[in-house]
Design a protein around this motif. Structure first.
Motif, PDB file in Angstrom:
ATOM      1  N   GLY A 159       4.427 -28.930  10.212  1.00 43.44           N
ATOM      2  CA  GLY A 159       5.987 -28.736  10.181  1.00 43.44           C
ATOM      3  C   GLY A 159       6.247 -28.015   8.460  1.00 43.44           C
ATOM      4  N   ASN A 174       6.490 -38.509  10.054  1.00 39.59           N
ATOM      5  CA  ASN A 174       6.226 -37.526  10.355  1.00 39.59           C
ATOM      6  C   ASN A 174       5.948 -37.851  11.373  1.00 39.59           C
ATOM      7  OD1 ASN A 174       5.357 -34.913  11.049  1.00 39.59           O
ATOM      8  ND2 ASN A 174       4.090 -34.538  10.266  1.00 39.59           N
ATOM      9  N   ASN A 175       6.812 -37.548  12.265  1.00 40.20           N
ATOM     10  CA  ASN A 175       6.803 -37.348  14.368  1.00 40.20           C
ATOM     11  C   ASN A 175       5.710 -37.055  14.566  1.00 40.20           C
ATOM     12  OD1 ASN A 175       7.653 -34.946  14.154  1.00 40.20           O
ATOM     13  ND2 ASN A 175       9.229 -35.588  15.946  1.00 40.20           N
ATOM     14  N   LYS A 177       5.276 -34.211  15.092  1.00 41.48           N
ATOM     15  CA  LYS A 177       6.316 -32.338  15.315  1.00 41.48           C
ATOM     16  C   LYS A 177       6.308 -32.002  14.046  1.00 41.48           C
ATOM     17  CE  LYS A 177       5.365 -33.847  20.481  1.00 41.48           C
ATOM     18  NZ  LYS A 177       6.226 -33.641  21.391  1.00 41.48           N
ATOM     19  N   THR A 179       9.122 -32.679  12.722  1.00 41.56           N
ATOM     20  CA  THR A 179      10.285 -33.699  12.141  1.00 41.56           C
ATOM     21  C   THR A 179      10.258 -34.735  11.090  1.00 41.56           C
ATOM     22  OG1 THR A 179      11.439 -33.732  14.174  1.00 41.56           O
ATOM     23  CG2 THR A 179      12.162 -34.892  12.600  1.00 41.56           C
ATOM     24  N   ARG A 210      13.750 -30.052   9.849  1.00 35.22           N
ATOM     25  CA  ARG A 210      13.317 -30.384  10.879  1.00 35.22           C
ATOM     26  C   ARG A 210      12.532 -28.842  11.068  1.00 35.22           C
ATOM     27  NH1 ARG A 210      18.808 -32.852  11.470  1.00 35.22           N
ATOM     28  NH2 ARG A 210      18.951 -34.657  12.500  1.00 35.22           N
ATOM     29  N   PRO A 250      16.805 -39.367  12.930  1.00 34.68           N
ATOM     30  CA  PRO A 250      15.622 -39.107  13.504  1.00 34.68           C
ATOM     31  C   PRO A 250      15.483 -38.976  11.354  1.00 34.68           C
ATOM     32  CG  PRO A 250      17.498 -37.721  13.698  1.00 34.68           C
ATOM     33  CD  PRO A 250      18.335 -38.919  13.118  1.00 34.68           C
ATOM     34  N   ASP A 264      11.691 -37.540  19.210  1.00 29.67           N
ATOM     35  CA  ASP A 264      12.216 -36.332  18.941  1.00 29.67           C
ATOM     36  C   ASP A 264      12.510 -35.812  17.781  1.00 29.67           C
ATOM     37  OD1 ASP A 264      14.743 -37.122  19.360  1.00 29.67           O
ATOM     38  OD2 ASP A 264      14.396 -36.005  21.681  1.00 29.67           O
ATOM     39  N   GLU A 265      13.191 -34.805  17.185  1.00 25.19           N
ATOM     40  CA  GLU A 265      13.840 -34.187  15.963  1.00 25.19           C
ATOM     41  C   GLU A 265      15.208 -35.012  16.031  1.00 25.19           C
ATOM     42  OE1 GLU A 265      15.289 -30.388  16.897  1.00 25.19           O
ATOM     43  OE2 GLU A 265      13.359 -30.198  17.053  1.00 25.19           O
ATOM     44  N   GLU A 266      15.963 -35.568  17.334  1.00 22.74           N
ATOM     45  CA  GLU A 266      17.023 -36.104  16.821  1.00 22.74           C
ATOM     46  C   GLU A 266      16.832 -37.576  16.850  1.00 22.74           C
ATOM     47  OE1 GLU A 266      20.093 -34.662  16.464  1.00 22.74           O
ATOM     48  OE2 GLU A 266      19.061 -32.855  16.608  1.00 22.74           O
TER      49      GLU A 266
END
Length: 329
Positions: A159, A174-175, A177, A179, A210, A250, A264-266
């Motif tokens: 990211g 941090n997920n 990916k 986000t 994001r 998020p 996810d980003e949401e």
């Protein structure tokens, strides 16, 4: 005739007087002049000052609990962590389920890793520490010292987000990916996103980055975390795995029965949960970067029907005998 004789008698007197006058400076110089002070002894040669060898700056895995592993470089093999284990650039640390670890850079930086978190060391010096957060949740405390300015940078892997401060405490999630959510507890934190656009996240605020976007405008950290679940219908289940899904803010960290779940980003997530025969408690938890937590749980019962017994084939002997040319009794 008397005058010339008198002048002849005066000539030796005058010559002697001249010699006496000429001898006075020589006598003073020889007998009355103080001897010159002796020259000071030459200084002994100075020993060369010892060259101060500065100790290499390094991070140290100060303390931990549970399953914590370290590898040296991306191509290295994972090995069990050791207390006070030194960490250098390219080293990677990960914590397992239900585990935690604390990494120190002297008195300047303390970084606490929560469960299922992975970091890699990017750069270390007296003035700068840079660490990459691959996934998970980590809290950094940076202490200012007199006449020493140390900047700590926590960058998100996969990211654009990068948080930095010289004095303060903040948490980053941090997920995995890209986000990212950052919440500041003390001091000010500079949070940078896409194309270098940044915001200043002050104490009591949080911001979200994001992938491919700038940080959101900092807002107060909420006192609670939103968590909405979609559970399977009914308490009794017939299959050994059920699907559950939900949504949260998020950047919040979600765990199901202690295992981290990717959002996810949401903030949406979905996964299959295996069930054992009988009663099963499924526990879901969401934790925000400000420390607020929301939990839900549901009891599901796995009751699979018994397998069907194989059927019995009945044969009509009369029909069988007629077809082969026989006669019935």
């Amino acid at each position: 005739m008397a005058a010339p004789s008198s002048r002849r008698r005066q000539a030796p007197f005058l010559a002697g007087l001249v010699l006496i006058l000429a001898a006075l400076p020589v006598g003073w110089f020889v007998f009355l002049r103080e001897p010159p002070a002796p020259l000071p002894p030459p200084e002994p040669p100075r020993a060369a000052a010892p060259v101060e060898v500065k100790k290499a700056v390094e991070l140290v895995l100060s303390s931990f609990e549970g399953t914590v592993e370290v590898k040296h470089g991306e191509a290295g093999a994972w090995e069990p962590a050791r207390k006070d284990m030194p960490l250098r650039p390219t080293d990677v640390v990960r914590t397992g389920r239900g585990s935690w670890a604390v990494v120190l850079n002297g008195e300047s930086v303390e970084l606490r890793m929560e469960a299922d978190t992975e970091i890699s060391v990017e750069e270390i010096s007296n003035e700068l520490s840079k660490v990459m957060l691959g996934s998970g949740l980590a809290t950094a405390t940076v202490r200012g010292r007199p006449n020493v300015r140390h900047t700590f940078i926590l960058k998100a892997k996969n990211g654009d987000a990068e948080a930095s401060t010289s004095q303060g405490t903040f948490t980053m999630s941090n997920n995995g990916k890209g986000t990212v959510s950052v919440g500041t507890r003390e001091g000010d934190v500079k949070l940078t996103g896409k194309e270098g656009r940044f915001v200043i996240v002050r104490a009591g605020q949080q911001s979200i980055v994001r992938p491919g976007k700038a940080p959101t405008e900092p807002a107060p950290i909420p006192s609670s975390v939103f968590l909405k679940m979609q559970w399977p219908k009914g308490r009794t289940q017939r299959t050994q795995e059920v699907a559950i899904s939900g949504s949260t803010v998020p950047g919040s960290r979600v765990t199901v029965n202690g295992a981290s779940v990717l959002t996810d980003e949401e903030g949406n997530f979905k996964l299959g949960v295996p069930l054992e025969k009988g009663k099963n408690t499924v526990h879901v938890s969401a934790v925000g970067v400000g420390g607020a937590r929301q939990e839900e749980q549901r009891e599901l019962v796995l009751d699979t029907p018994p397998p069907k017994k194989p059927g019995t084939l009945k044969v009509d002997t009369n029909v069988f005998q007629e077809r082969v040319g026989g006669t019935s009794p």
